[in-house]
Design an enzyme around this catalytic site. Structure first.
Site, PDB file in Angstrom:
ATOM      1  N   GLU A  81     -12.332 -48.361  78.255  1.00 51.21           N
ATOM      2  CA  GLU A  81     -12.043 -48.880  79.509  1.00 51.21           C
ATOM      3  C   GLU A  81     -11.396 -47.835  80.471  1.00 51.21           C
ATOM      4  OE1 GLU A  81     -11.079 -53.453  79.391  1.00 51.21           O
ATOM      5  OE2 GLU A  81      -9.554 -52.419  78.069  1.00 51.21           O
TER       6      GLU A  81
ATOM      7  N   GLU B 225     -12.485 -55.270  71.388  1.00 53.33           N
ATOM      8  CA  GLU B 225     -11.582 -56.544  71.259  1.00 53.33           C
ATOM      9  C   GLU B 225     -12.078 -57.681  70.819  1.00 53.33           C
ATOM     10  OE1 GLU B 225     -10.177 -53.338  74.394  1.00 53.33           O
ATOM     11  OE2 GLU B 225     -12.093 -54.099  73.332  1.00 53.33           O
TER      12      GLU B 225
END
Length: 984
Positions: free
Chosen positions: A838, A858
């Site tokens: 990210e 995730e």
């Protein structure tokens, strides 16, 4: 819009009640402003009497029942209550009279812990009363009253009292609480769904740059100078004796500005291209409207407006230097900088309606300087909340660094201050014009009580003054056209500013101020001569430490009678009008330089606890090169911040200490700063009388401080022991920052945890990006990592302990919520997984080693990549590919990611940074404004309707088309030379 500006502070209960009654009919922002907050009569009776009492009200459309539902929803206080900073334990879910609870708050940027008791609770009212640090008592009452027409009037009544914060300081805290109440009510309206405050000011318009005039002949030097060379043409100072009646800060500021205009033999300023800058007053607040009020009182029509941060002695020089920079680039022709305080009148006479001002404020002023909080949690826990305590600690640390005995050091600082009193005795604007001896200053007496060792009252800033000062600056062309005699001209050669490690307890050493040394080095390089060669000097002088430490950094002698370190006499004797002292300092330096043609002057300023610094160099000689306002702090090489704790069991070495005193002159507490073997700083506070006596009788530097059920100290007088620990515990920073001209390289430096991001690293990354954005010479950045991995995301062990890596401004991981506006390149080696992926996606360009991998695992942990990972994948990839990465959580190799268009280049393993440098090298030569605007179009076009897209991009691009850089680019192309970009 028409604004009525009022602020209420008080010094006694009777005065408070009288003043509340006097303001009932006057709103702060105009009665016609629906939804605005306004002063009101207190609607709550508290159990105790408060020395400061005020109330604010606002009208909302919600019912009283809805209002009280939100008032009692403590879990969501952070959404609207400005002072709230968290709950030390779960927030109250239900209340009854007599219940108690604790709250973390921030007042004037300082963290405090408040212990509350519910004293009133009805269907439509709540009152809580409690205590805070330094024996403070506070109260908050909230009532919801049905409005005459519809909706509800919400009234917040505040009370404050502290024996330790009497007079001006109590008034300052009260003013800060009132300001926070106004802001809280505005937030509360938003929470209720009401329209935002109609009084919000529009954005400041961008300046228009005219063609440059012809060069100007400077007769005294016989040289031709650039027409946009900034020159100080007038200075003015005012000191008022409250025995002669009351004067408010604006009256003093106007008087000082008028004197500066008269000094320039130019009683009026032109209607256009004039900036009015103000240093915010604290004895009476005018909010964001102070500059507009000053312009109105000086009859300056359509001015540009600027103000410094609400708190900070660096403000005046930040305003002066920025105005000089704006003149250098043709944005303005004139600038007046003015400020004042009226604490003496406030203390003697109180306030009255004449302190109010009506004005028209066309737009929000340019704000310069930082309003960041001054203390961290450990400092709050230990009670390090006042400058006297902080500077007492720093002064003793300086003594230890120098190896001085207590007696020798006291002799040096009292003799230094005696010299300052001599200068003040000859300064017609000084508050105390009495020459004092070192013994007069250092010896405690009834009128010169001890404050915090090693300081007596006569070694602290004196804020109970009525003083104003102003400076008028012009371009050489404007000054020439206005007929201002060139004998009045004092050239502004350069300015600079920088911050220390922000929180005192996290600094590598408490006895040094390396940011001032960095400022001195930068000014020396720009001037082509040592800044220490200045003939006339005024070092900011709130406490002896500020002068002593700065003189060491700038290579200035402390005891040269031919070159005193003040032109005013300092904040003790000349007067310390809080934020505005440095205006007096620069005015005095300017007068001294003008009286000695050919000489040079240096003025410095600081804010908070020697935290934020500024400096200005002036001379009657023209500068050798164009003025620059040097942002030195962005490129300072600092040691890693020290870890700090207020809770430690075991032993440590005393680095510094100070004994604090109560207002009656009795010893109150001893505060220690001690170093653990690993370099962690432990700060503690004790009220044990035996320990206090030991600290007053013995040199405890280098002693062993122990906490095993009780605080004890053994030994002392071992400064070498402390200095060895200081010098041997230099740690690598978690984020390495390297500058290569316009390129900034940021390197994540936690290889032991695969560069996982904890809170400390997230805050460091945010600060580094802020510095990169603020650096006028910085064009492009590279973000990379040490070791075999780029970054593997959030530090889950730290997160499990409640320490989430969320930076206040840039969000999760210190970058993903608000990436920089300037271009940034990710140089990826190894794994960029989870938050690491990210972070890479938050960068504008990505260069990755061939064996690097990207992924969002995730979902394998029951999470969603909410730091922009899924969102940015959706924006940049076809839907099936974005879903594949988001749903499988499987890593993808760099070549495949390159094929998908997510990264710009694939490099051989170990060469990602090298290739990223090459890419940055193609970006850096281009115009910075063009880069920023091009990036803005690429980032924003997705949200534009098709029929508006072309027009919107043209609107953004037009800023570059009419910029100074566009003119420079065309000229450089025509002249076959490298452009000199300014970013304007």
């Amino acid at each position: 819009m028409r604004m009525k500006i009022r602020t209420f502070v008080s010094l006694a209960p009777s005065t408070a009640r009288a003043l509340v009654q006097s303001i009932l009919s006057t709103t702060q922002r105009g009665d016609s402003q629906s939804g605005s907050s306004h002063h009101a009569e207190p609607t709550m009776t508290f159990e105790r009497e408060f020395s400061h009492l005020f109330a604010e009200s606002t009208d909302v459309t919600a019912t009283p029942e809805t209002v009280m539902t939100h008032v009692l929803d403590f879990a969501n206080y952070g959404d609207w209550f400005t002072l709230h900073s968290g709950w030390p334990s779960p927030p109250p879910s239900s209340l009854s009279v007599g219940d108690t609870f604790e709250q973390n708050a921030r007042i004037m940027g300082t963290p405090v812990r408040l212990s509350w008791t519910v004293t009133t609770l009805t269907d439509f009212s709540l009152a809580i009363e409690g205590t805070g640090p330094m024996g403070a008592h506070a109260a908050i009452g909230i009532t919801a009253t049905p409005h005459n027409s519809s909706g509800t009037t919400v009234t917040v009544t505040n009370g404050f009292h502290s024996d330790a914060l009497k007079g001006p300081m109590g008034a300052i805290v009260s003013r800060a609480m009132r300001t926070a109440t106004v802001e809280s009510l505005a937030n509360f309206r938003t929470v209720l769904g009401d329209t935002e405050d109609a009084s919000a000011l529009p954005a400041r318009p961008k300046p228009t740059i005219p063609p440059k005039p012809e060069p100007v002949l400077h007769l005294p030097s016989g040289t031709t100078i650039d027409p946009w060379t900034p020159v100080i043409v007038g200075v003015g100072q005012v000191t008022h004796n409250p025995d002669d009646g009351s004067r408010d800060p604006m009256e003093l500021a106007v008087s000082a500005a008028q004197r500066a205009l008269d000094d320039a033999t130019h009683p009026t300023l032109p209607a256009q291209r004039t900036r009015v800058s103000t240093v915010p007053s604290t004895s009476w607040s005018y909010g964001d409207h102070q500059s507009a009020i000053l312009a109105n009182e000086l009859n300056i029509v359509s001015p540009d407006l600027a103000q410094s941060a609400p708190l900070g002695g660096d403000g005046p020089l930040r305003l002066v230097n920025n105005a000089a920079d704006a003149i250098t680039h043709g944005e303005i022709d004139f600038a007046v900088i003015s400020g004042a305080e009226a604490f003496a009148s406030l203390s003697r006479h109180g306030t009255n309606d004449t302190w109010n001002r009506d004005t028209t404020t066309p737009f929000a002023p340019l704000r310069l300087g930082s309003d960041r909080s001054g203390n961290n949690h450990a400092e709050e826990e230990t009670g390090l909340l006042t400058p006297t305590v902080m500077y007492g600690l720093m002064d003793t640390a300086l003594r230890g660094r120098l190896g001085h005995t207590i007696a020798d050091h006291r002799e040096k600082i009292t003799r230094l201050w005696a010299g300052f009193s001599t200068v003040a005795a000859n300064n017609p604007y000084a508050w105390i014009r009495e020459q004092l001896s070192a013994d007069d200053i250092g010896k405690p007496t009834e009128s010169n009580r001890p404050i915090a060792t090693p300081y007596t009252k006569l070694m602290t800033a004196n804020i109970t003054v009525d003083q104003g000062a102003a400076v008028v600056i012009a371009s050489a062309a404007a000054a020439h056209e206005a007929g201002i005699p060139q004998e009045q001209w004092v050239f502004v050669h350069a300015g600079a500013y920088a911050d220390e490690e922000w929180f005192v307890s996290e600094r590598h050493t408490l006895g040094e101020v390396p940011a001032i040394g960095a400022i001195g080095d930068a000014l020396t390089q720009h001037l082509g001569a040592p800044v220490s060669d200045a003939d006339h000097i005024d070092l900011y002088s709130c406490f002896p430490f500020a002068v002593y430490a700065a003189a060491r950094e700038l290579n200035l002698p402390l005891d040269d009678p031919k070159k005193p370190l003040t032109c005013t006499g300092g904040l003790t004797f000349a007067g310390g009008p809080l934020n505005n002292y440095a205006t007096h300092g620069l005015a005095s330096v300017t007068a001294a330089v003008r009286n000695n043609p050919g000489s040079t002057g240096l003025a410095t300023a600081l804010g908070w606890y020697a935290t934020k610094h500024a400096a200005t160099v002036v001379s009657t000689n023209p500068p050798r090169q164009q003025f620059r306002d040097l942002n030195v702090g962005t490129r300072m090489q600092r040691p890693a911040a020290r870890s700090v704790t207020a809770t430690h069991t075991g032993s440590a070495t005393v680095e510094t200490y100070t004994v604090t005193y109560s207002p009656d002159g009795a010893p109150e507490a001893v505060i220690f700063s001690a170093l653990l073997e690993d370099g962690t700083r432990w700060i503690s506070r004790s009220t044990d009388s035996e320990l206090i006596a030991q600290a007053l009788e013995t040199d405890l530097i280098g002693a062993t401080l122990d906490n095993r059920g009780a605080l004890t100290v053994e030994g002392g007088n071992q400064p070498d022991r402390v200095n060895t620990i200081i010098d041997s515990t230099v740690k690598d920073p978690l984020l390495k920052v390297q500058w290569e001209g316009p390129l900034c390289i940021l390197t994540l430096n936690r290889p032991e945890v695969r560069n996982a991001i904890n809170l400390e690293l997230a805050l460091a990354l945010e600060r580094a990006i802020d510095d990169f954005e603020a650096d006028s010479e910085a064009i492009v950045a590279i973000l990379t990592g040490v070791g075999q991995d780029f970054c593997t995301g959030m530090d889950l062990k730290a997160a499990a302990q409640g320490q989430y890596p969320i930076a206040p401004s840039r969000g999760l991981l210190g970058i993903t919520g608000r990436p920089p506006q300037k271009p940034i390149i990710a140089a990826v080696e190894g794994n960029a997984l989870a938050g690491g992926c990210e972070i890479a996606l938050a960068c504008d360009l990505i260069v990755a080693a061939k064996d690097a991998t990207f992924g969002l695992p995730e979902p394998k942990r029951g999470l969603v990549a909410a730091a922009g990972g899924v969102l940015r994948l959706a924006q940049r990839l076809p839907r099936p590919i974005a879903l594949e990465m988001a749903l499988t959580g499987e890593p993808i190799a760099a070549p495949r990611v390159h094929q998908l268009g997510l990264i710009n280049a694939v490099a051989r393993p170990g060469t990602a940074l090298k290739v990223a440098r090459e890419l940055a090298g193609k970006i850096a030569p281009n115009a910075p404004l063009s880069l920023q605007l091009s990036k803005q179009i690429v980032d924003e076009w997705h949200d534009w309707p098709t029929n508006e897209a072309y027009g919107r991009q043209s609107d953004i691009a037009s800023e570059a088309s009419f910029s100074a850089d566009a003119q420079e680019g065309i000229a450089a192309f025509d002249e076959k030379r490298t452009p000199n970009w300014t970013g304007r």
